[in-house]
Structure formats: structure tokens, C-alpha cells
Design a protein around this motif. Structure first.
Motif, PDB file in Angstrom:
ATOM      1  N   THR A 127     -51.721 -11.424-112.614  1.00  0.00           N
ATOM      2  CA  THR A 127     -51.707 -12.865-112.373  1.00  0.00           C
ATOM      3  C   THR A 127     -51.502 -13.674-113.649  1.00  0.00           C
ATOM      4  N   HIS A 128     -51.460 -12.999-114.796  1.00  0.00           N
ATOM      5  CA  HIS A 128     -51.346 -13.718-116.062  1.00  0.00           C
ATOM      6  C   HIS A 128     -50.068 -14.537-116.144  1.00  0.00           C
ATOM      7  N   LYS A 155     -55.871  -9.229-122.763  1.00  0.00           N
ATOM      8  CA  LYS A 155     -54.958  -8.088-122.709  1.00  0.00           C
ATOM      9  C   LYS A 155     -55.091  -7.405-121.346  1.00  0.00           C
ATOM     10  N   PRO A 156     -54.070  -6.675-120.908  1.00  0.00           N
ATOM     11  CA  PRO A 156     -52.696  -6.795-121.368  1.00  0.00           C
ATOM     12  C   PRO A 156     -52.124  -8.127-120.909  1.00  0.00           C
ATOM     13  N   ILE A 157     -51.180  -8.693-121.653  1.00  0.00           N
ATOM     14  CA  ILE A 157     -50.680  -9.986-121.218  1.00  0.00           C
ATOM     15  C   ILE A 157     -49.936  -9.863-119.892  1.00  0.00           C
ATOM     16  N   ALA A 158     -49.447  -8.664-119.588  1.00  0.00           N
ATOM     17  CA  ALA A 158     -48.792  -8.401-118.303  1.00  0.00           C
ATOM     18  C   ALA A 158     -48.806  -6.896-118.079  1.00  0.00           C
ATOM     19  N   SER A 178     -42.158  -9.280-117.117  1.00  0.00           N
ATOM     20  CA  SER A 178     -43.132 -10.353-116.966  1.00  0.00           C
ATOM     21  C   SER A 178     -43.614 -10.840-118.332  1.00  0.00           C
ATOM     22  N   ALA A 179     -43.959  -9.897-119.206  1.00  0.00           N
ATOM     23  CA  ALA A 179     -44.434 -10.265-120.537  1.00  0.00           C
ATOM     24  C   ALA A 179     -43.353 -10.990-121.332  1.00  0.00           C
ATOM     25  N   TRP A 233     -51.985   0.493-108.914  1.00  0.00           N
ATOM     26  CA  TRP A 233     -50.772   0.202-109.671  1.00  0.00           C
ATOM     27  C   TRP A 233     -50.377  -1.261-109.506  1.00  0.00           C
ATOM     28  N   GLU A 234     -50.521  -1.795-108.306  1.00  0.00           N
ATOM     29  CA  GLU A 234     -50.057  -3.156-108.054  1.00  0.00           C
ATOM     30  C   GLU A 234     -50.890  -4.185-108.799  1.00  0.00           C
ATOM     31  N   ASN A 235     -52.195  -4.012-108.830  1.00  0.00           N
ATOM     32  CA  ASN A 235     -53.069  -5.062-109.339  1.00  0.00           C
ATOM     33  C   ASN A 235     -53.717  -4.763-110.687  1.00  0.00           C
ATOM     34  N   ASP A 236     -53.822  -3.496-111.058  1.00  0.00           N
ATOM     35  CA  ASP A 236     -54.366  -3.142-112.374  1.00  0.00           C
ATOM     36  C   ASP A 236     -53.240  -2.760-113.325  1.00  0.00           C
ATOM     37  N   GLY A 237     -52.129  -2.294-112.761  1.00  0.00           N
ATOM     38  CA  GLY A 237     -50.956  -1.987-113.567  1.00  0.00           C
ATOM     39  C   GLY A 237     -50.983  -0.644-114.256  1.00  0.00           C
ATOM     40  N   GLY A 238     -52.102   0.056-114.171  1.00  0.00           N
ATOM     41  CA  GLY A 238     -52.263   1.331-114.839  1.00  0.00           C
ATOM     42  C   GLY A 238     -53.738   1.633-114.988  1.00  0.00           C
TER      43      GLY A 238
END
Length: 387
Positions: free
Chosen positions: A83-84, A102-105, A110-111, A177-182
Motif C-alpha cells: 500500500t506504500h 521499508k521496504p518502500i515497495a 512500484s518503487a 506474496w500479494e500483501n507481504d511481498g516476500g
């Protein structure tokens, strides 16, 4: 006649996101004399109101537009990772400076949009990597610059942490993966990846592997990763990271420079101030125990975050001072792009089984991706970790 002194500027700040890490931002901004936190924002308006009451903040809202309407000069972003971008783009369009967790994206595109939007709007984008502000971390940077270590040649980084299943189940977005990204790379080891690139410079190649050894019943992302990182200077580093460790072993990062000297930075227990457990210069070696006896290894997240508040404060102070001076903060959005690119390259390498080479522009190159695989600028989710 002496001109009258100009009164120091007071910055109006809005905090977006009232989750656990917002405490650090509220404490950090609250420690500065020339800052006033004028509002907090959360999609859960009750939580925003509770935060405002607890911290004596005059306004509680639940949209970014409302926080911007308060006439803020700085927005501090404490929302979940994906959401950043929306918050940062809205702030930049309003001419508001941004300090982002962090992370910015979670995706490179996106970043890059966030960085570009802030640069085009003429506002500063800072990213929270507060461990750079440890005195011990600063001393290693100084030893590189003043020739004590000299140009780094080798580095070893170990991020061996404990996370209970409750850590992931407490918030629905965690471990997806969708919301935490990793997993451990995106959420924990990104701090040490930032330190590695700060010390060793631009990256040339990343070869890595991720897996989920212990938390597969609770998460779809990786809980463990390894990587070999080669830098454009020729320096080499190894990285191991995991949240499947019990008890928590903490974090160690060792640098060896071209002078032959070495220094090691340890964070144990997790969240405590980094300290130099090894200083090997000239003919002398000074050491401290990496794991002192009698220290409780497994520390809860609230305690970890709380112990980092002084260093959040140092970075927030640096950010505000940069605005006063019209200069860039110590850690910019472009700096945050570097650590994100590195960890995304580990995911891509794990997915393909091949090294990811970086172009001169610092972007992972498509050259090493096997034929027949669609290539984009963004690293993709590794298939073996998604199952």
C-alpha cells in the motif's frame, strides 16, 4: 543594522498507518522540538482514534486525502508494504515530503514510480533503515572510508531469527506474496542487505535460493534463503537468512577490506544495538562474545521495535535536518531501490536456477533468464516458494 533572526520552521507531520511500527514514528517525531504530529490515519478509524488519544494527537482520520488536507509537510508511511505506493504518490502530488517504512515497495516498478513521482514533485523521499544509524555500523563505514579497512573485498552476513507461528497469523497480510511481498528477505533481512550494499557498493550479480522449511503451514512465502552476491568492485558476499531458527541466533555481518583488516557487527538479541564483536586491525584482534551467557534469545516483536526507537529517532532527525538544509536525507528512495533490487534478484535466481546479472543501470538483466520465459523488469515469485 542586524536583520532579525528567522524563527525555526515547525514541520507538521501526519502518520499513515496505526499498526505496531507507528509507535516508533510517533516517538521519533515527538522527540524533535521543531515537529508537530497533527494527525494519524488508518483504514480502521477506531484504531486511528485510539492512537490519537494515546499520543495526544489532535486529528484521527481514515483516508490519505484527509491527512493531506490537514496541511502536513511530512507524511510518515507505516502501512502494509504493497500500500506504500498509493500513499507516496498522493503525498508527492500534494507537494508533501515522505518518510516511508521499508521496504518502500514489493515490486521494482512500484518503487521506481514512487521515486520518480517524488523527484518530479521536488519533495524528499526517505526510507527507514535505522540500523545504519547504530554507532557500530557508522564506525565500520568510517573504517572503510578512512582506509582502516579500505575497499571491502569479502563479507559474510547471517540473519538467523526466530518467528513463532503467531507472528504470521496475527495479521492476515503477513506471509502472503500479494500483501507481504516476500518472507524473511523482504521483511527482516532487507535491513542487512541495505548494510551490505552501503558498505560494498553496487551489485553486479546475484545467485540465490529460497525455501520454506518450517512455516509452510502458516505462510506461502519463504522462511529461509541463501545468496552469493558479487559487486561491481569485484567484492563478494554471502548471505543466509531464516525465520525458522529456535532459539533466535541474531544477526552477524563481517567485512574484510583490502588492508586485510576485518570488522564484525552483531545484533543479539534481535533489536538490541549493533555492537562490534570483532575488530581485527594490524596485529591485534579485539573480540566480544557473539552470544553472551544469560541473555534471553527469543524477543517479542514489541520489544524489538521498542529497542530500535532511538535509531528511528536518529534517522527522523536526519530527515528533518535535511529538509531544513535543502539537502537529501542520509537514506533516500533511490537507496531503498538498491536493497529491493538485490532481494528481488534472489527470488528471480531461485525461480530460474540461474544467476541474475545487473546492467550498468543497476537493474537485473534479462540475459540470464532461460529462453521461453517471459521477462519483465520486476522479479517474479519463485514457483518453489509459492506452493
Amino acid at each position: 543594522m542586524t536583520p532579525p533572526a528567522t524563527a525555526p520552521r515547525t514541520y507538521r507531520v501526519g502518520i499513515v498507518g496505526c499498526g505496531a511500527i507507528s509507535r516508533n514514528h510517533l516517538e521519533a517525531f515527538g522527540a524533535l522540538d521543531n515537529v508537530q504530529v497533527v494527525g494519524v490515519c488508518d483504514i480502521d478509524l477506531d484504531r486511528a482514534h485510539a492512537t490519537a488519544r494515546n499520543w495526544d494527537v489532535p486529528n484521527a482520520v481514515n483516508t490519505v486525502d484527509e491527512i493531506l488536507a490537514l496541511g502536513v509537510d511530512i507524511v510518515s508511511v507505516c502501512t502494509p508494504h504493497p500500500t506504500h505506493e498509493e500513499v507516496v504518490l498522493n503525498a508527492a502530488a500534494a507537494g508533501v515530503h515522505v518518510l516511508c517504512e521499508k521496504p518502500i515497495a514489493t515490486r521494482l516498478g512500484s518503487a521506481e514510480r514512487m521515486v520518480a513521482a517524488c523527484e518530479e514533485a521536488g519533495v524528499q523521499l526517505g526510507a527507514l533503515f535505522q540500523r545504519r544509524f547504530w554507532p557500530a555500523a557508522q564506525k565500520i563505514r568510517e573504517a572503510i572510508d578512512d582506509g582502516t579497512l579500505g575497499r571491502p573485498l569479502m563479507a559474510q552476513c547471517s540473519v538467523m531469527l526466530h518467528r513463532a507461528p503467531e507472528y504470521y497469523s496475527r495479521d492476515a497480510w503477513r506471509g502472503t506474496w500479494e500483501n507481504d511481498g516476500g518472507g524473511v528477505l523482504m521483511t527482516q533481512a532487507i535491513h542487512q542487505i541495505d548494510l551490505l550494499q552501503w558498505y560494498l557498493g553496487d551489485v553486479a550479480e546475484v545467485y540465490g535460493k529460497v525455501n520454506t522449511f518450517r512455516h509452510g503451514g502458516h505462510i506461502e512465502v519463504e522462511d529461509s534463503a541463501t545468496a552469493v552476491i558479487t559487486f561491481t568492485s569485484g567484492a563478494m558476499a554471502t548471505l543466509e537468512a531464516s525465520t525458522a531458527v529456535s532459539p533466535n541466533l541474531g544477526i552477524q555481518l563481517r567485512i574484510t577490506g583490502e588492508t586485510g583488516a576485518s570488522a564484525s557487527l552483531t545484533e543479539f538479541p534481535e533489536g538490541s544495538d549493533g555492537r562490534l564483536d570483532l575488530w581485527a586491525v594490524g596485529e591485534k584482534i579485539t573480540v566480544e562474545p557473539v552470544h553472551p551467557e544469560g541473555v534471553e534469545p527469543n524477543v517479542d516483536l514489541s520489544t524489538i521495535n521498542g529497542q530500535l526507537i532511538p535509531h528511528h529517532t536518529s534517522q527522523v532527525r536526519d530527515f528533518v535536518q535535511a529538509l531544513d538544509a535543502g539537502t537529501e536525507p542520509a537514506i533516500t528512495g533511490r537507496d531503498a531501490l538498491k536493497s529491493l533490487r538485490i532481494l528481488l534478484a534472489v527470488y528471480e535466481s531461485s525461480r530460474t536456477g540461474r544467476p541474475v546479472r545487473f546492467t550498468d543501470a543497476g537493474v537485473p538483466s534479462a540475459v540470464e533468464v532461460p529462453a521461453g520465459v517471459e521477462v519483465s523488469a520486476e522479479a517474479r515469485v519463485p514457483a518453489e516458494a509459492a506452493g
